[in-house]
Motif scaffolding. Sequence first.
Motif, PDB file in Angstrom:
ATOM      1  N   GLY A   1      54.687  33.945  -4.739  1.00 21.19           N
ATOM      2  CA  GLY A   1      54.171  34.842  -3.581  1.00 21.19           C
ATOM      3  C   GLY A   1      52.716  34.439  -3.237  1.00 21.19           C
ATOM      4  O   GLY A   1      52.342  34.343  -2.138  1.00 21.19           O
ATOM      5  N   GLY A   2      52.092  34.183  -4.288  1.00 20.14           N
ATOM      6  CA  GLY A   2      50.506  33.952  -3.869  1.00 20.14           C
ATOM      7  C   GLY A   2      50.217  32.577  -3.461  1.00 20.14           C
ATOM      8  O   GLY A   2      49.306  32.287  -2.804  1.00 20.14           O
ATOM      9  N   TYR A   3      51.335  31.486  -3.866  1.00 19.13           N
ATOM     10  CA  TYR A   3      50.905  30.281  -3.483  1.00 19.13           C
ATOM     11  C   TYR A   3      51.807  29.380  -2.721  1.00 19.13           C
ATOM     12  O   TYR A   3      51.652  28.290  -2.085  1.00 19.13           O
ATOM     13  CB  TYR A   3      50.593  29.414  -5.004  1.00 19.13           C
ATOM     14  N   LEU A   4      52.996  29.872  -2.850  1.00 21.07           N
ATOM     15  CA  LEU A   4      54.187  29.131  -2.009  1.00 21.07           C
ATOM     16  C   LEU A   4      54.856  29.869  -0.776  1.00 21.07           C
ATOM     17  O   LEU A   4      55.252  29.417   0.186  1.00 21.07           O
ATOM     18  CB  LEU A   4      55.332  28.598  -2.911  1.00 21.07           C
ATOM     19  N   ASN A   5      54.615  31.171  -1.127  1.00 22.08           N
ATOM     20  CA  ASN A   5      55.299  32.220  -0.158  1.00 22.08           C
ATOM     21  C   ASN A   5      56.593  31.824   0.368  1.00 22.08           C
ATOM     22  O   ASN A   5      57.107  31.754   1.202  1.00 22.08           O
ATOM     23  CB  ASN A   5      54.444  32.068   1.135  1.00 22.08           C
ATOM     24  N   SER A   6      57.386  31.442  -0.983  1.00 22.08           N
ATOM     25  CA  SER A   6      58.804  31.106  -0.513  1.00 22.08           C
ATOM     26  C   SER A   6      59.637  31.365  -1.895  1.00 22.08           C
ATOM     27  O   SER A   6      59.056  31.932  -2.797  1.00 22.08           O
ATOM     28  CB  SER A   6      58.961  29.518  -0.355  1.00 22.08           C
ATOM     29  N   ARG A   7      60.808  31.220  -1.795  1.00 21.82           N
ATOM     30  CA  ARG A   7      61.741  31.448  -2.670  1.00 21.82           C
ATOM     31  C   ARG A   7      61.946  29.944  -3.841  1.00 21.82           C
ATOM     32  O   ARG A   7      61.206  29.182  -3.389  1.00 21.82           O
ATOM     33  CB  ARG A   7      63.162  31.595  -2.474  1.00 21.82           C
ATOM     34  N   CYS A   8      62.496  30.204  -4.910  1.00 25.43           N
ATOM     35  CA  CYS A   8      62.838  28.859  -5.674  1.00 25.43           C
ATOM     36  C   CYS A   8      64.047  28.963  -6.356  1.00 25.43           C
ATOM     37  O   CYS A   8      64.559  30.100  -6.263  1.00 25.43           O
ATOM     38  CB  CYS A   8      61.474  28.887  -6.484  1.00 25.43           C
ATOM     39  N   ASP A   9      64.315  27.928  -6.830  1.00 25.10           N
ATOM     40  CA  ASP A   9      65.830  27.845  -7.508  1.00 25.10           C
ATOM     41  C   ASP A   9      65.298  27.631  -9.388  1.00 25.10           C
ATOM     42  O   ASP A   9      66.395  28.030  -9.916  1.00 25.10           O
ATOM     43  CB  ASP A   9      66.621  26.549  -7.092  1.00 25.10           C
TER      44      ASP A   9
ATOM     45  N   ASP B   1      51.257  22.276 -15.475  1.00 27.43           N
ATOM     46  CA  ASP B   1      51.364  23.454 -15.976  1.00 27.43           C
ATOM     47  C   ASP B   1      52.705  24.092 -15.749  1.00 27.43           C
ATOM     48  O   ASP B   1      53.402  25.030 -16.245  1.00 27.43           O
ATOM     49  CB  ASP B   1      50.270  24.237 -15.470  1.00 27.43           C
ATOM     50  N   PHE B   2      52.993  23.782 -14.222  1.00 31.31           N
ATOM     51  CA  PHE B   2      54.470  24.311 -13.593  1.00 31.31           C
ATOM     52  C   PHE B   2      55.112  23.321 -12.654  1.00 31.31           C
ATOM     53  O   PHE B   2      54.225  22.666 -11.845  1.00 31.31           O
ATOM     54  CB  PHE B   2      54.168  25.780 -12.831  1.00 31.31           C
ATOM     55  N   VAL B   3      56.498  23.286 -12.840  1.00 34.71           N
ATOM     56  CA  VAL B   3      57.230  22.570 -11.827  1.00 34.71           C
ATOM     57  C   VAL B   3      58.200  23.464 -11.138  1.00 34.71           C
ATOM     58  O   VAL B   3      58.799  24.178 -11.798  1.00 34.71           O
ATOM     59  CB  VAL B   3      58.163  21.486 -12.403  1.00 34.71           C
ATOM     60  N   ILE B   4      58.027  23.725  -9.823  1.00 33.69           N
ATOM     61  CA  ILE B   4      58.926  24.562  -8.972  1.00 33.69           C
ATOM     62  C   ILE B   4      59.776  23.684  -8.130  1.00 33.69           C
ATOM     63  O   ILE B   4      59.508  22.874  -7.399  1.00 33.69           O
ATOM     64  CB  ILE B   4      58.029  25.598  -8.423  1.00 33.69           C
ATOM     65  N   VAL B   5      61.032  23.952  -8.381  1.00 32.93           N
ATOM     66  CA  VAL B   5      62.165  23.277  -7.781  1.00 32.93           C
ATOM     67  C   VAL B   5      62.645  24.261  -6.377  1.00 32.93           C
ATOM     68  O   VAL B   5      63.005  25.437  -6.771  1.00 32.93           O
ATOM     69  CB  VAL B   5      63.341  23.075  -8.543  1.00 32.93           C
ATOM     70  N   GLU B   6      62.631  23.910  -5.331  1.00 37.82           N
ATOM     71  CA  GLU B   6      63.263  24.584  -4.167  1.00 37.82           C
ATOM     72  C   GLU B   6      63.927  23.567  -3.324  1.00 37.82           C
ATOM     73  O   GLU B   6      63.526  22.733  -2.654  1.00 37.82           O
ATOM     74  CB  GLU B   6      61.885  24.961  -3.169  1.00 37.82           C
TER      75      GLU B   6
ATOM     76  N   LYS C   1      62.508  20.345  -2.572  1.00 37.43           N
ATOM     77  CA  LYS C   1      61.072  20.337  -2.685  1.00 37.43           C
ATOM     78  C   LYS C   1      60.671  20.336  -4.089  1.00 37.43           C
ATOM     79  O   LYS C   1      61.168  21.532  -4.812  1.00 37.43           O
ATOM     80  CB  LYS C   1      60.320  21.402  -1.857  1.00 37.43           C
ATOM     81  N   ILE C   2      59.688  19.477  -4.598  1.00 31.67           N
ATOM     82  CA  ILE C   2      59.174  19.726  -5.889  1.00 31.67           C
ATOM     83  C   ILE C   2      57.488  20.056  -5.923  1.00 31.67           C
ATOM     84  O   ILE C   2      56.827  19.497  -5.135  1.00 31.67           O
ATOM     85  CB  ILE C   2      59.331  18.436  -6.932  1.00 31.67           C
ATOM     86  N   HIS C   3      57.410  21.268  -6.458  1.00 29.16           N
ATOM     87  CA  HIS C   3      55.927  22.081  -6.234  1.00 29.16           C
ATOM     88  C   HIS C   3      55.085  21.494  -7.692  1.00 29.16           C
ATOM     89  O   HIS C   3      55.892  22.191  -8.601  1.00 29.16           O
ATOM     90  CB  HIS C   3      55.978  23.167  -6.054  1.00 29.16           C
TER      91      HIS C   3
END
Length: 216
Positions: free
Chosen positions: A25-33, A48-53, A60-62
Amino acid sequence: MTIVTTGGEKDARRFFEEWPVFLLGGYLNSRCDFIASEWTTGTGQRVDFVIVESISTIVKIHLIELESPTDKLYVRESKPKVGNPSPTFRTMSKNLRVAIDQIAAYTNWIVENPWPFRQSLVQRAEEALPLKVSSSLLDHQVKLHINGIVVIGNRSLEDIAAREHRAAFNQSGGVEIAPFDRILDFLDRIENAHSADYWEDFNNQVKRYGFLRRVT
């Protein structure tokens, strides 16, 4: 509720591992898988973190790299000049430069090794990753879109010039520089969406982190 960011990178990573909703919510403002913390590339580099969307025909890879909430983004350096013996100019702090370089190195490795990266994420996620997303990651025709975010410092440490430098850098594309206290913006948005019990639990949890300090 008013909080300010303190502490260091390890405290921040521990907080986001236990409260990932604030990272999203603070940095992507989106959902993730799927979120993976302390993910390691094939060359031994750690992010530190890999976020998959997963969105339609793309994934999308954050890539999130954390630094200290107390770090400054830019520092002043003197540069003698004719007619002005001691002017100052802004340059990125060492920690910020290193973090941006790390994101670039992670991105390059993924671009050069897309298949090992896809496989490693699916293996790491195991049952946590939805079947549809796993299938997308293992489908060569589904494109990966990669972006990086360096979370560092907070707005109370920035003067107008530093804020303008950060905004200009973010507009250039590539890696985004984001302050830790963007969490506060997210808290403002969701404060009325949760019960008093939720926030009581949150406040009790916050006490465990040097990263967050309650201000009364």
